[in-house]
Design an enzyme around this catalytic site. Structure first.
Site, PDB file in Angstrom:
ATOM      1  N   HIS A   1      37.107  -3.203 -70.875  1.00 26.36           N
ATOM      2  CA  HIS A   1      37.695  -2.468 -69.801  1.00 26.36           C
ATOM      3  C   HIS A   1      36.785  -2.486 -68.703  1.00 26.36           C
ATOM      4  O   HIS A   1      36.858  -1.590 -68.030  1.00 26.36           O
ATOM      5  CB  HIS A   1      38.391  -1.247 -70.225  1.00 26.36           C
ATOM      6  CG  HIS A   1      39.672  -1.037 -69.453  1.00 26.36           C
ATOM      7  ND1 HIS A   1      40.495  -0.081 -69.716  1.00 26.36           N
ATOM      8  CD2 HIS A   1      40.304  -2.113 -68.482  1.00 26.36           C
ATOM      9  CE1 HIS A   1      41.304  -0.003 -68.993  1.00 26.36           C
ATOM     10  NE2 HIS A   1      41.372  -1.509 -68.424  1.00 26.36           N
TER      11      HIS A   1
ATOM     12  N   CYS B   1      39.412   5.403 -68.185  1.00 24.68           N
ATOM     13  CA  CYS B   1      38.601   4.610 -69.049  1.00 24.68           C
ATOM     14  C   CYS B   1      37.602   3.929 -68.248  1.00 24.68           C
ATOM     15  O   CYS B   1      36.565   3.883 -68.674  1.00 24.68           O
ATOM     16  CB  CYS B   1      39.659   3.484 -69.934  1.00 24.68           C
ATOM     17  SG  CYS B   1      40.611   3.932 -70.841  1.00 24.68           S
TER      18      CYS B   1
END
Ligand code: NAG
Ligand code: NAG
Ligand code: NAG
Ligand code: NAG
Ligand code: NAG
Length: 537
Positions: free
Chosen positions: A135, A79
């Site tokens: 993130h 990610c």
């Protein structure tokens, strides 16, 4: 001749944009751009590509008929690196984000010297919105979306949180324009983000009718924990799947499709002018959490194709020529960071000053079905040989690395990469533990697996590999020993790039105790470092 054709195509494109867009006398109008990033969706899990989940994607299957799919599409293996590459247009090794993902208590993120895509789009007149997963760091306010170019952001800062409680590690992580939103307990994130996207689109049209929109829609689905409302898992697309992991995973995919259906319906109802929609995965699927990358080898976190090759779909009512609708682009590689350069070009923002980017504008090549400007791709250069339990093998020397993969033309070189298999679909007949044996390291800690029955043990223990992906997309036939010259050439590229990397904080930076103290005191995950404190490096 090719350049001539590209120019011609660009001119045609501009005319198209002008004729369908809102009238603009001095400059061509800018298309609205919506980028949908689906979390952890494996190669074999998306729409046309899936062997068993195709019916979970009725809305996307319709878009496929009118859009353009990308065949050799690459991301990073996790990610944080993929999102970094997209947002900055630069390789994550330049930002210390090439190893692992950011953890909740790490004093690190995309360095503040970088300008994000949202900042750049904003600079040329766009309103920029983000919904879903960030993130990319949140240790201080300056690292959070609202200070990185987004006019609005609704979502969460970390990864791996519960889809209903919106908690990770026991702490709430959900913010609405920087304010903690504690009012959404038990509302499924797939529904919640879908609702927010619709209201953002409505607000945009009401408040900024003349401005183009950039929407970054980073869905939480289909990332673990495996959770989906019964309306999706029990739908006819999923109910017949015997493997319980795969059935819930199917439900999560079904929810994504519903969200995309609602998004396109809403866009088409609200926008008469041009909208470009790109749907992309962020890394390979994780088989122990229901995902699948068949027939590719390996999985999320790994530099095998199953970790880094994924799917992307472009859709627009007005921008894609009718001859290309429903086609698969096979003209070469596209990397997730190339959207950065491509969107900037479409937005008229490619001349902005800033750090040099690593991506290519792939729009002309895709729109005229010619060769991609990208002929090679650094899939990662990592100081460690992977996530735990392999992180013990790390080399922090600048110029050194413990793991790397690079594709040049048909060949891909992998160094320091541990063995994995082509993992079969977890259907009813074959359950995960029977098909896949774990050796050495317990399954629960993410050990390397191999399939006894498939006789794929050849190469167990090796860490240097070369494949010709044109002939061998599943990476079965190791050419490392027989093609020393190709190995030498590609290794030289890796060695040169490795010198440009900065210290990999990623999952390696120590836990910041003050972050933990704040979380346990407040019960929420929000920035904890005051404005003038440095990041840890
Ligand atoms: C899409 O819209 C329908 C109709 O409003 C709604 O029932 C459904 O829950 C929405 N899908 C998602 C993922 O929110
Ligand atoms: C695109 O180009 C490829 C390779 O030249 C060709 O096989 C394919 O048919 C073309 N697609 C379209 C829609 O023209
Ligand atoms: C780390 O990388 C440097 C630079 O390439 C190399 O000289 C050194 O031998 C490596 N160390 C280890 C332990 O692999
Ligand atoms: C799955 O395989 C394991 C190991 O062979 C076996 O013990 C278990 O009963 C199987 N489960 C199902 C649901 O078939
Ligand atoms: C972040 O900004 C908010 C709003 O201005 C402020 O209340 C908070 O103290 C800031 N947090 C940090 C860690 O600087």
């Amino acid at each position: 001749m090719q350049i001539g054709m590209i120019l011609l195509r660009l001119v045609t494109l501009c005319i198209t944009v002008v004729s369908f867009g809102k009238p603009a006398l001095s400059e061509p109008s800018k298309p609205n751009i919506v980028f949908v990033l689906v979390d952890d969706l494996g190669f074999n899990d998306f729409s046309w590509r899936s062997s068993d989940l195709q019916n979970a994607w009725p809305n996307v299957n319709n878009l496929v008929k009118q859009g353009v799919r990308i065949d050799e599409y690459y991301t990073h293996a996790l990610c944080t690196p993929t999102r970094t590459a997209f947002m900055t247009g630069r390789m994550p090794l330049r930002q210390g984000l090439q190893n692992g993902v950011l953890t909740p208590y790490e004093r690190w993120g995309v360095p503040l010297s970088e300008r994000t895509l949202a900042e750049k789009m904003k600079a040329v007149g766009y309103q920029a919105y983000g919904v879903g997963k960030w993130h990319l760091g949140y240790y201080n306010n300056a690292s959070t979306p609202l200070q990185r170019g987004f006019d609005r952001f609704y979502g969460y800062y970390n990864g791996l949180e519960d889809h209903f409680t919106h908690k990770i590690d026991g702490y709430l992580d959900l913010v609405d324009d920087g304010h903690v939103d504690a009012s959404r307990l038990n509302q499924y994130s797939g529904h919640l983000f879908s609702e927010k996207v619709e209201s953002i689109i409505n607000d945009h049209k009401e408040s900024f009718p003349e401005k183009p929109m950039f929407l970054y829609y980073a869905l939480q689905n289909v990332h673990e924990p495996l959770q989906a409302p019964a309306e999706y898992t029990d739908s006819s697309a999923c109910a017949h799947i015997l493997n319980p992991l795969r059935r819930v995973y199917c439900g999560m995919a079904r929810a994504v499709d519903s969200a995309i259906g609602n998004l396109t319906q809403h866009l088409e109802a609200r926008f008469e002018d041009d909208v470009l929609l790109v749907i992309s995965g962020d890394n390979g699927g994780l088989p122990m959490a229901g995902g699948n990358n068949f027939p590719l080898r390996g999985q999320k976190t790994e530099l095998w194709e199953g970790g880094v090759r994924n799917n992307a779909l472009l859709y627009s009512r007005t921008l894609i020529p009718s001859t290309l609708r429903g086609t698969l682009y096979t003209g070469g590689f596209v990397h997730v960071m190339d959207w950065h350069a491509t969107f900037l070009e479409l937005a008229g923002a490619s001349n902005l000053a800033g750090l040099p980017t690593d991506g290519f504008n792939v729009w002309p090549a895709i729109m005229q079905n010619s060769s991609s400007p990208r002929t090679e791709v650094a899939l990662n250069i990592d100081p460690c040989t992977g996530l735990p339990p392999f992180t013990s093998n790390c080399n922090f020397t600048i110029g050194g690395y413990a793991q790397a993969a690079y594709r040049q033309g048909d060949y891909k070189l992998l160094l320091g990469v541990h063995y994995d298999i082509v993992i079969p679909v977890l259907d009813g007949a074959s359950n995960a533990s029977a098909e896949v044996e774990w050796y050495g390291i317990p399954a629960a800690s993410g050990g390397v697996k191999f399939n006894k029955a498939a006789g794929l043990k050849d190469g167990l223990g090796q860490t240097s590999w070369l494949f010709n992906l044109r002939d061998d997309p599943s990476e079965r036939h190791n050419l490392y020993d027989t093609h020393p010259e190709t190995v030498r050439q590609i290794k030289a590229k890796i060695d040169a790039l490795a010198k440009e990397e900065i210290f990999a904080c990623g999952s390696l930076c120590p836990v910041d105790k003050s972050a933990q103290r704040q979380a346990s005191k407040l019960g929420v995950l929000i920035p904890w470092v005051p404005p003038n404190d440095e990041a840890l490096s």
